[in-house]
Scaffold this motif. Structure first.
Motif, PDB file in Angstrom:
ATOM      1  N   PHE A 137       2.587   2.897   6.115  1.00 50.43           N
ATOM      2  CA  PHE A 137       2.767   1.769   6.839  1.00 50.43           C
ATOM      3  C   PHE A 137       4.635   2.441   6.180  1.00 50.43           C
ATOM      4  N   LEU A 138       5.844   2.118   7.492  1.00 51.08           N
ATOM      5  CA  LEU A 138       6.844   2.554   7.198  1.00 51.08           C
ATOM      6  C   LEU A 138       7.905   0.697   6.973  1.00 51.08           C
ATOM      7  N   ILE A 139       8.945   1.165   5.517  1.00 50.67           N
ATOM      8  CA  ILE A 139       9.003  -0.618   5.752  1.00 50.67           C
ATOM      9  C   ILE A 139      10.777   0.275   5.667  1.00 50.67           C
ATOM     10  N   GLY A 140      11.416  -0.648   6.416  1.00 54.09           N
ATOM     11  CA  GLY A 140      12.778  -0.522   6.723  1.00 54.09           C
ATOM     12  C   GLY A 140      13.478  -1.714   5.543  1.00 54.09           C
ATOM     13  N   SER A 141      14.729  -1.241   5.239  1.00 56.38           N
ATOM     14  CA  SER A 141      15.109  -1.625   4.262  1.00 56.38           C
ATOM     15  C   SER A 141      16.900  -2.087   4.826  1.00 56.38           C
ATOM     16  N   ALA A 142      16.950  -3.505   4.962  1.00 59.22           N
ATOM     17  CA  ALA A 142      17.444  -4.420   5.745  1.00 59.22           C
ATOM     18  C   ALA A 142      18.947  -3.909   6.451  1.00 59.22           C
ATOM     19  N   GLY A 143      19.947  -3.940   6.366  1.00 57.96           N
ATOM     20  CA  GLY A 143      20.940  -3.240   7.647  1.00 57.96           C
ATOM     21  C   GLY A 143      20.566  -3.055   8.470  1.00 57.96           C
ATOM     22  N   ALA A 144      20.275  -1.779   9.449  1.00 55.71           N
ATOM     23  CA  ALA A 144      19.262  -1.370  10.733  1.00 55.71           C
ATOM     24  C   ALA A 144      18.549  -2.664  10.873  1.00 55.71           C
ATOM     25  N   PHE A 145      16.939  -2.887  10.289  1.00 56.60           N
ATOM     26  CA  PHE A 145      16.140  -3.047  10.030  1.00 56.60           C
ATOM     27  C   PHE A 145      16.095  -4.802  10.083  1.00 56.60           C
ATOM     28  N   ASP A 187       0.638  -0.859   0.173  1.00 56.80           N
ATOM     29  CA  ASP A 187       0.118  -0.362  -0.168  1.00 56.80           C
ATOM     30  C   ASP A 187       1.149   1.294  -0.048  1.00 56.80           C
ATOM     31  N   LEU A 188       0.182   2.238   0.353  1.00 52.80           N
ATOM     32  CA  LEU A 188       1.323   3.862   0.000  1.00 52.80           C
ATOM     33  C   LEU A 188       2.046   3.319   1.199  1.00 52.80           C
ATOM     34  N   SER A 189       3.621   3.689   0.837  1.00 55.43           N
ATOM     35  CA  SER A 189       4.622   3.319   1.796  1.00 55.43           C
ATOM     36  C   SER A 189       5.581   4.346   2.488  1.00 55.43           C
ATOM     37  N   LEU A 190       6.255   4.148   2.892  1.00 52.40           N
ATOM     38  CA  LEU A 190       7.156   5.094   2.843  1.00 52.40           C
ATOM     39  C   LEU A 190       8.923   3.953   3.509  1.00 52.40           C
ATOM     40  N   ILE A 191       9.637   4.517   2.164  1.00 51.40           N
ATOM     41  CA  ILE A 191      10.713   3.275   2.366  1.00 51.40           C
ATOM     42  C   ILE A 191      11.854   4.060   2.911  1.00 51.40           C
ATOM     43  N   MET A 192      12.601   3.261   4.061  1.00 53.20           N
ATOM     44  CA  MET A 192      13.410   3.918   4.652  1.00 53.20           C
ATOM     45  C   MET A 192      14.341   2.977   5.320  1.00 53.20           C
ATOM     46  N   ASP A 193      15.706   3.867   4.429  1.00 46.23           N
ATOM     47  CA  ASP A 193      17.669   3.266   4.232  1.00 46.23           C
ATOM     48  C   ASP A 193      18.365   3.802   4.754  1.00 46.23           C
ATOM     49  N   ILE A 194      18.464   3.237   6.107  1.00 49.37           N
ATOM     50  CA  ILE A 194      19.661   3.812   7.396  1.00 49.37           C
ATOM     51  C   ILE A 194      20.564   3.529   6.717  1.00 49.37           C
ATOM     52  N   GLY A 195      21.927   4.116   5.954  1.00 51.02           N
ATOM     53  CA  GLY A 195      23.343   3.755   6.232  1.00 51.02           C
ATOM     54  C   GLY A 195      24.152   4.082   6.977  1.00 51.02           C
ATOM     55  N   GLY A 196      25.285   4.078   6.483  1.00 49.52           N
ATOM     56  CA  GLY A 196      26.275   4.744   7.942  1.00 49.52           C
ATOM     57  C   GLY A 196      26.378   6.285   7.374  1.00 49.52           C
ATOM     58  N   GLY A 197      26.466   6.366   6.081  1.00 47.40           N
ATOM     59  CA  GLY A 197      26.633   7.628   5.447  1.00 47.40           C
ATOM     60  C   GLY A 197      25.388   9.032   5.279  1.00 47.40           C
TER      61      GLY A 197
END
Length: 305
Positions: A202-210, A127-137
């Protein structure tokens, strides 16, 4: 035909090898290494000598793996640490000279687009979502649904960058915590404006910390889910909040022995939890999903198509 993506993150270098089988992407091999390219002087826009050498050495090893698996087509992407470093081009040139690998330094905007393509492949966008990808930089945000990328932006508020700038206490003090939150608030004003308009739920966490958040919960509950083999994982929201608060309040030593924790994230996970909690709270979102597919899967998809 075997295809590979090499993702040179600020903390971790990833290699993934795949081939197409009946229009499906079949992963043959994947690995990662905690190179920590942004160690020490990320906010000074400099790759220090020790990190520079680790990066080149790791790509020598990846070059041999590509040959071993008979990869005929691959792409290597450099992200925040390399694109912001004054000696980033020197690193690119050294890698080319010593390994034959060409690094393509991508912009934050390109990075966000590839993350969307990778997450889309996982099936996490319902559905309508916000993707969040937390990298190091950097941290990328993508507002989207399963068919359309509506808005995207990359911000220089990655976990390693904020840790080096603000995280000076153990456990993190109220002063350090507030400094991080004020900085995030100031940086993300346009994100909150666009989300006010579209109201993602909806928040979708992309890999990494999630992935680490998920591993901590799985281990705590003695579940048998294998995150490494899964494409997605739906969080129980209350369980996520509980583990996030525990991480923020714990000391370095306490976090280090938590089942499911990896050494690279012992401290950066605190910053990741603070950013995630702030975004969830500000946007009043209580649905959180992990996509284990991220930028590198987006790169693979672009190569295969």
């Amino acid at each position: 035909m075997r295809t590979a993506a090499i993702d040179l993150g600020t903390n971790t270098f990833h290699l993934i090898i795949a081939e197409k089988e009946n229009d499906e992407v079949k992963i043959i091999y994947k690995t990662n290494a905690p190179v920590r390219l942004g160690e020490g002087r990320l906010n000074d826009n400099l790759i220090i000598d020790a990190a520079f050498k680790r990066g080149v050495d790791q790509l020598k090893a990846y070059s041999e793996t590509l040959k071993e698996y008979g990869v005929t087509k691959f792409k290597t992407t450099g992200t925040s640490a390399i694109r912001s470093a004054s000696n980033g081009k020197d690193f690119v040139d050294a890698v080319k000279s010593e390994t034959g690998i060409d690094i393509e330094i991508i912009s934050g905007d390109e990075e966000a687009g590839l993350i969307y393509q990778g997450v889309k492949l996982s099936g996490a966008i319902e559905d309508l979502s916000l993707i969040m990808d937390i990298g190091g930089g950097s941290v990328e945000f993508i507002l989207c649904d399963s068919n359309t990328l509506i808005w995207k932006k990359s911000y220089d508020i990655g976990a390693a960058r904020l840790m080096q700038q603000f995280f000076k206490s153990d456990p993190i003090s109220d002063e350090d915590r507030n400094s991080i939150l004020v900085h995030i608030q100031n940086q993300l004003e346009d994100l909150f404006e666009v989300c006010e308009k579209y109201q993602p739920k909806f928040l979708i966490g992309s890999a990494g910390a999630f992935e680490t958040f998920a591993e901590l919960i799985i281990k705590k509950n003695n579940q048998h889910t294998d995150i490494k083999a899964a494409k997605t994982y739906k969080f129980d929201f209350d369980e996520y909040i509980a583990i996030a608060i525990k991480l923020i309040n714990a000391t370095h030593a306490e976090r280090a022995i938590m089942p499911g924790m990896i050494p690279l994230r012992v401290d950066m996970i605190v910053v990741s939890a603070l950013i995630t909690n702030y975004v969830l709270g500000r946007l009043k979102i209580n649905n959180l999903t992990l996509s284990t597919y991220d930028l590198k899967m987006g790169v693979l998809a672009s190569l295969m198509n």
